[in-house]
Design a protein around this motif. Structure first.
Motif, PDB file in Angstrom:
ATOM      1  N   ALA A  62      25.740  46.301  11.394  1.00 31.17           N
ATOM      2  CA  ALA A  62      25.741  46.296  12.860  1.00 31.17           C
ATOM      3  C   ALA A  62      24.608  45.455  13.445  1.00 31.17           C
ATOM      4  N   MET A  63      23.580  45.175  12.648  1.00 30.72           N
ATOM      5  CA  MET A  63      22.420  44.438  13.152  1.00 30.72           C
ATOM      6  C   MET A  63      22.629  42.929  13.211  1.00 30.72           C
ATOM      7  N   PHE A  64      23.641  42.425  12.500  1.00 33.98           N
ATOM      8  CA  PHE A  64      23.806  40.979  12.392  1.00 33.98           C
ATOM      9  C   PHE A  64      25.179  40.538  12.863  1.00 33.98           C
ATOM     10  N   SER A  65      25.213  39.420  13.586  1.00 33.22           N
ATOM     11  CA  SER A  65      26.496  38.821  13.959  1.00 33.22           C
ATOM     12  C   SER A  65      26.940  37.830  12.892  1.00 33.22           C
ATOM     13  N   GLU A  66      25.992  37.278  12.160  1.00 29.73           N
ATOM     14  CA  GLU A  66      26.264  36.376  11.030  1.00 29.73           C
ATOM     15  C   GLU A  66      25.216  36.667   9.969  1.00 29.73           C
ATOM     16  N   ARG A  67      25.608  36.511   8.706  1.00 24.41           N
ATOM     17  CA  ARG A  67      24.617  36.623   7.639  1.00 24.41           C
ATOM     18  C   ARG A  67      25.166  35.972   6.376  1.00 24.41           C
ATOM     19  N   GLU A  68      24.251  35.406   5.607  1.00 24.84           N
ATOM     20  CA  GLU A  68      24.646  34.789   4.348  1.00 24.84           C
ATOM     21  C   GLU A  68      23.491  34.848   3.365  1.00 24.84           C
ATOM     22  N   ARG A  88      20.071  33.691   5.404  1.00 23.56           N
ATOM     23  CA  ARG A  88      20.134  33.288   6.810  1.00 23.56           C
ATOM     24  C   ARG A  88      20.967  34.315   7.540  1.00 23.56           C
ATOM     25  N   GLY A  89      20.446  34.811   8.648  1.00 20.72           N
ATOM     26  CA  GLY A  89      21.189  35.777   9.442  1.00 20.72           C
ATOM     27  C   GLY A  89      20.869  35.644  10.914  1.00 20.72           C
ATOM     28  N   MET A  90      21.863  35.942  11.769  1.00 18.88           N
ATOM     29  CA  MET A  90      21.648  35.941  13.219  1.00 18.88           C
ATOM     30  C   MET A  90      21.723  37.379  13.703  1.00 18.88           C
ATOM     31  N   LEU A  91      20.676  37.803  14.387  1.00 21.57           N
ATOM     32  CA  LEU A  91      20.627  39.178  14.896  1.00 21.57           C
ATOM     33  C   LEU A  91      21.664  39.398  15.991  1.00 21.57           C
ATOM     34  N   ALA A  92      22.337  40.537  15.914  1.00 20.62           N
ATOM     35  CA  ALA A  92      23.316  40.918  16.933  1.00 20.62           C
ATOM     36  C   ALA A  92      22.686  41.848  17.968  1.00 20.62           C
ATOM     37  N   VAL A  93      21.528  42.407  17.637  1.00 15.91           N
ATOM     38  CA  VAL A  93      20.859  43.369  18.520  1.00 15.91           C
ATOM     39  C   VAL A  93      19.379  43.013  18.618  1.00 15.91           C
ATOM     40  N   CYS A 100      14.668  39.230  19.266  1.00 20.30           N
ATOM     41  CA  CYS A 100      15.789  39.647  20.103  1.00 20.30           C
ATOM     42  C   CYS A 100      17.112  39.149  19.516  1.00 20.30           C
ATOM     43  N   ALA A 101      18.203  39.706  20.049  1.00 19.63           N
ATOM     44  CA  ALA A 101      19.547  39.306  19.631  1.00 19.63           C
ATOM     45  C   ALA A 101      19.682  37.796  19.773  1.00 19.63           C
ATOM     46  N   GLY A 102      20.370  37.183  18.809  1.00 22.10           N
ATOM     47  CA  GLY A 102      20.549  35.745  18.814  1.00 22.10           C
ATOM     48  C   GLY A 102      19.521  35.000  17.978  1.00 22.10           C
ATOM     49  N   THR A 103      18.435  35.691  17.604  1.00 14.37           N
ATOM     50  CA  THR A 103      17.416  35.076  16.764  1.00 14.37           C
ATOM     51  C   THR A 103      17.984  34.841  15.366  1.00 14.37           C
ATOM     52  N   VAL A 104      17.727  33.662  14.832  1.00 10.71           N
ATOM     53  CA  VAL A 104      18.163  33.332  13.472  1.00 10.71           C
ATOM     54  C   VAL A 104      16.990  33.561  12.524  1.00 10.71           C
TER      55      VAL A 104
END
Length: 127
Positions: A62-68, A88-93, A100-104
């Protein structure tokens, strides 16, 4: 189980992780799996047993919108397989007192996998 078979299990686990497939991850774990995540010298997350691991994996999903996670190197021994990981992951929250959300997040680290009966019995992530 041969060491290269262990590596294939790890590759399946990471593919499930990257696909946000918690059930796929759990299918590769022993019921008494032990998980630890270390950042520097600080233990940041841990789970004992498949139920605790499931809860942690659901929270992380739930914490990530993308992750690899990508394996960059593999070291095999009789006791464990250690893989070097590029993450590499982009925060969803938003993280309290953090990014903050959107941070890579771009990280490098190691994950140590131990096995019992062909299933992953221990994962120790270090970054």
């Amino acid at each position: 189980m041969q060491a290269n078979e262990h590596t294939r299990v790890i590759q399946k686990y990471i593919a499930a992780y990257n696909a946000f497939d918690v059930e796929g991850m759990l299918a590769l774990l022993s019921p008494d799996v032990r998980f630890e995540n270390w950042s520097g010298n600080q233990l940041t997350a841990e789970a004992s047993g498949i139920d605790e691991f499931r809860q942690l994996a659901e929270q992380a999903r739930a914490m990530f919108s993308e992750r690899e996670q990508r394996i960059t190197a593999v070291k095999e021994s009789q006791a464990a397989v250690i893989v070097s990981i590029a993450y590499r992951g982009m925060l969803a929250v938003d993280i309290p007192d953090g990014p903050c959300a959107g941070t890579v997040l771009d990280l490098a680290g190691e994950s140590e996998f131990a096995f019992d009966g062909g299933r992953i019995s221990r994962i120790v992530d270090r970054s």
